[in-house]
Enzyme design. Structure first.
Site, PDB file in Angstrom:
ATOM      1  N   PRO A 101       0.837  -1.196   0.000  1.00  0.00           N
ATOM      2  CA  PRO A 101       0.000   0.000   0.000  1.00  0.00           C
ATOM      3  C   PRO A 101       0.881   1.260   0.000  1.00  0.00           C
ATOM      4  O   PRO A 101       1.843   1.327   0.783  1.00  0.00           O
ATOM      5  CB  PRO A 101      -0.811  -0.105   1.302  1.00  0.00           C
ATOM      6  CG  PRO A 101      -0.326  -1.307   2.022  1.00  0.00           C
ATOM      7  CD  PRO A 101       0.655  -2.048   1.180  1.00  0.00           C
ATOM      8  N   ALA A 104       1.994   4.407   3.297  1.00  0.00           N
ATOM      9  CA  ALA A 104       1.527   3.666   4.462  1.00  0.00           C
ATOM     10  C   ALA A 104       2.680   3.174   5.340  1.00  0.00           C
ATOM     11  O   ALA A 104       2.488   2.347   6.220  1.00  0.00           O
ATOM     12  CB  ALA A 104       0.670   2.497   4.021  1.00  0.00           C
ATOM     13  N   GLY A 105       3.903   3.660   5.066  1.00  0.00           N
ATOM     14  CA  GLY A 105       5.027   3.316   5.939  1.00  0.00           C
ATOM     15  C   GLY A 105       5.626   1.949   5.688  1.00  0.00           C
ATOM     16  O   GLY A 105       6.414   1.448   6.494  1.00  0.00           O
ATOM     17  N   LEU A 106       5.274   1.328   4.557  1.00  0.00           N
ATOM     18  CA  LEU A 106       5.800  -0.023   4.290  1.00  0.00           C
ATOM     19  C   LEU A 106       6.858  -0.031   3.184  1.00  0.00           C
ATOM     20  O   LEU A 106       7.238  -1.085   2.673  1.00  0.00           O
ATOM     21  CB  LEU A 106       4.656  -0.989   3.935  1.00  0.00           C
ATOM     22  CG  LEU A 106       3.652  -1.259   5.067  1.00  0.00           C
ATOM     23  CD1 LEU A 106       2.542  -2.176   4.596  1.00  0.00           C
ATOM     24  CD2 LEU A 106       4.344  -1.865   6.299  1.00  0.00           C
ATOM     25  N   GLY A 107       7.333   1.143   2.826  1.00  0.00           N
ATOM     26  CA  GLY A 107       8.470   1.218   1.898  1.00  0.00           C
ATOM     27  C   GLY A 107       8.092   1.037   0.435  1.00  0.00           C
ATOM     28  O   GLY A 107       8.911   0.593  -0.370  1.00  0.00           O
ATOM     29  N   SER A 108       6.864   1.414   0.076  1.00  0.00           N
ATOM     30  CA  SER A 108       6.408   1.157  -1.291  1.00  0.00           C
ATOM     31  C   SER A 108       7.290   1.827  -2.342  1.00  0.00           C
ATOM     32  O   SER A 108       7.665   1.193  -3.342  1.00  0.00           O
ATOM     33  CB  SER A 108       4.937   1.551  -1.388  1.00  0.00           C
ATOM     34  OG  SER A 108       4.699   2.487  -2.359  1.00  0.00           O
ATOM     35  N   ALA A 110      10.470   2.798  -2.209  1.00  0.00           N
ATOM     36  CA  ALA A 110      11.811   2.186  -2.284  1.00  0.00           C
ATOM     37  C   ALA A 110      11.738   0.810  -2.939  1.00  0.00           C
ATOM     38  O   ALA A 110      12.622   0.428  -3.716  1.00  0.00           O
ATOM     39  CB  ALA A 110      12.423   2.077  -0.882  1.00  0.00           C
ATOM     40  N   ALA A 111      10.667   0.060  -2.666  1.00  0.00           N
ATOM     41  CA  ALA A 111      10.552  -1.289  -3.246  1.00  0.00           C
ATOM     42  C   ALA A 111      10.362  -1.213  -4.755  1.00  0.00           C
ATOM     43  O   ALA A 111      10.955  -1.994  -5.503  1.00  0.00           O
ATOM     44  CB  ALA A 111       9.397  -2.045  -2.591  1.00  0.00           C
ATOM     45  N   ASP A 152      15.166   2.601   4.259  1.00  0.00           N
ATOM     46  CA  ASP A 152      14.218   1.878   3.404  1.00  0.00           C
ATOM     47  C   ASP A 152      14.929   1.186   2.240  1.00  0.00           C
ATOM     48  O   ASP A 152      14.760  -0.015   2.018  1.00  0.00           O
ATOM     49  CB  ASP A 152      13.169   2.842   2.820  1.00  0.00           C
ATOM     50  CG  ASP A 152      12.066   3.158   3.803  1.00  0.00           C
ATOM     51  OD1 ASP A 152      12.260   2.940   5.001  1.00  0.00           O
ATOM     52  OD2 ASP A 152      11.001   3.649   3.361  1.00  0.00           O
TER      53      ASP A 152
HETATM   54  O1  PMV Z   1       7.222   5.991   5.766  1.00  0.00           O
HETATM   55  P1  PMV Z   1       8.381   5.213   5.251  1.00  0.00           P
HETATM   56  O2  PMV Z   1       8.088   3.814   4.930  1.00  0.00           O
HETATM   57  O3  PMV Z   1       9.019   5.901   4.068  1.00  0.00           O
HETATM   58  O4  PMV Z   1       9.480   5.193   6.427  1.00  0.00           O
HETATM   59  C1  PMV Z   1      10.102   6.395   6.778  1.00  0.00           C
HETATM   60  C2  PMV Z   1      11.121   6.224   7.872  1.00  0.00           C
HETATM   61  C3  PMV Z   1      11.610   7.554   8.441  1.00  0.00           C
HETATM   62  O5  PMV Z   1      12.543   7.251   9.483  1.00  0.00           O
HETATM   63  C4  PMV Z   1      10.468   8.351   9.034  1.00  0.00           C
HETATM   64  C5  PMV Z   1      12.279   8.417   7.395  1.00  0.00           C
HETATM   65  C6  PMV Z   1      13.638   7.935   6.963  1.00  0.00           C
HETATM   66  O6  PMV Z   1      14.108   8.419   5.919  1.00  0.00           O
HETATM   67  O7  PMV Z   1      14.265   7.110   7.654  1.00  0.00           O
END
Ligand code: PMV
Length: 318
Positions: A101, A104-108, A110-111, A152
């Protein structure tokens, strides 16, 4: 030329998000339950060198030429060519799909970048090492998020659990006993860049207070590391919850995430916290096998729009 396909997993930040941007350590693991996939199919009847992009999830059907050079997809392709020392590739259709998703903080993002760079390099017959793939993804993340820590792209490119400190050698973590997590989506979409920039503004107005909190998170990460290596989920749980409380105090949580964390704890989770950029997106709950059903049900009742279990085991898989 046959079709090739490359995938990259999502990621879960177990400890240390945001503080990692300020040079404190963080711990993350690949999340194989979701993934980005890029297939490359030779297109011999297309004009020579034409790169077609087909990304149905975002309703994008275009060619590389038509994309702005700043577009993350264009950036990854050009940076991969640069790493390979080439300026074009045989006509190809790159099909990009993802079950991760977005926002949503799951690295979409970067993946997708990792899978795309790998697909381009593999298609031209020169697969690149993980380190180069990670750098290519980092450069695309920089364009999107401003100041990514690099966690990420690292955890996703290497597809192994990492203990990560910005600017230092990557340390891979061994996992003593599999960690059983439930990942739950609050359904609130949130931009990592907005969360990182908002925190920076607050830090600039009250450095002492925020640096103390970053330091507390760093201490939690250092305490968590040997527990993960030993597989001591019972002592690890409260550290997750403590990390969440500090993120909450820093303004990184939101009512929906706090509610999910509370629901997981009340249903017997060993610990719970938001994971990733925050402000919405996903949270994780560490559970014993016996409590998994209860905690999942409680999360759904508390408003989770999506839940999935994740076993963080010895090595991530690609
Ligand atoms: O929201 P994501 O999946 O991109 O994770 C970000 C992680 C942070 O520490 C908030 C930002 C970073 O660059 O490390």
């Amino acid at each position: 030329m046959p079709a090739i396909a490359c995938t990259a997993p999502g990621k879960i930040i177990l400890f240390g998000e945001h503080a990692v941007v300020y040079n404190h350590p963080a711990i993350a693991a690949p999340f194989d339950g979701v993934k980005a996939k890029v297939s490359a199919l030779a297109n011999p009847i297309a004009p020579a060198g034409q790169v077609k992009i087909d990304a149905p999830d975002i309703h994008l059907q275009t060619t590389l030429e038509q994309l702005s050079p700043d577009d993350p997809i264009a950036l990854v392709i050009h940076n991969t060519w640069e790493a390979l020392g080439i300026h074009s590739m045989p006509a190809v259709t790159l099909r990009i799909t993802s079950t991760i998703p977005p926002a949503a903080g799951l690295g979409s993002s970067a993946a997708v970048a990792v899978a795309l760079a790998r697909a381009v390099a593999t298609f031209v017959g020169h697969p690149l090492p993980d380190e180069t793939i990670s750098q290519i993804a980092f450069r695309a993340e920089e364009r999107q998020h401003g100041t990514p820590s690099g966690i990420d792209n690292t955890v996703i490119a290497y597809a192994k659990p990492v203990y990560y400190t910005r600017g230092q050698l990557i340390e891979f973590l061994s996992i003593g006993q599999p960690l059983r997590l439930i990942v739950a989506d609050s359904g609130v979409s949130s931009s990592t860049a907005v969360m990182v920039n908002g925190l920076r503004e607050r830090w600039q107005t009250d450095r002492g207070h925020y640096e103390a909190m970053f330091g507390q998170i760093g201490a939690i990460v250092r305490e968590a590391r040997p527990l993960i290596e030993k597989g001591d989920s019972t002592r690890l749980g409260p550290l997750l919850t403590e990390n969440h409380a500090i993120l909450h105090e820093m303004g990184i949580s939101c009512p929906e995430l706090d509610k999910l964390v509370q629901a997981a704890l009340s249903a017997g989770a060993l610990g719970a916290k938001l994971s990733g950029g925050g402000g919405g997106g996903n949270m994780i709950a560490l559970v014993r096998a016996d409590d998994e059903g209860n905690v999942t049900g409680a999360l759904q009742q508390a408003g989770a729009v999506w839940t999935q279990s994740a076993l963080i085991a010895k090595h991530g898989n690609r």
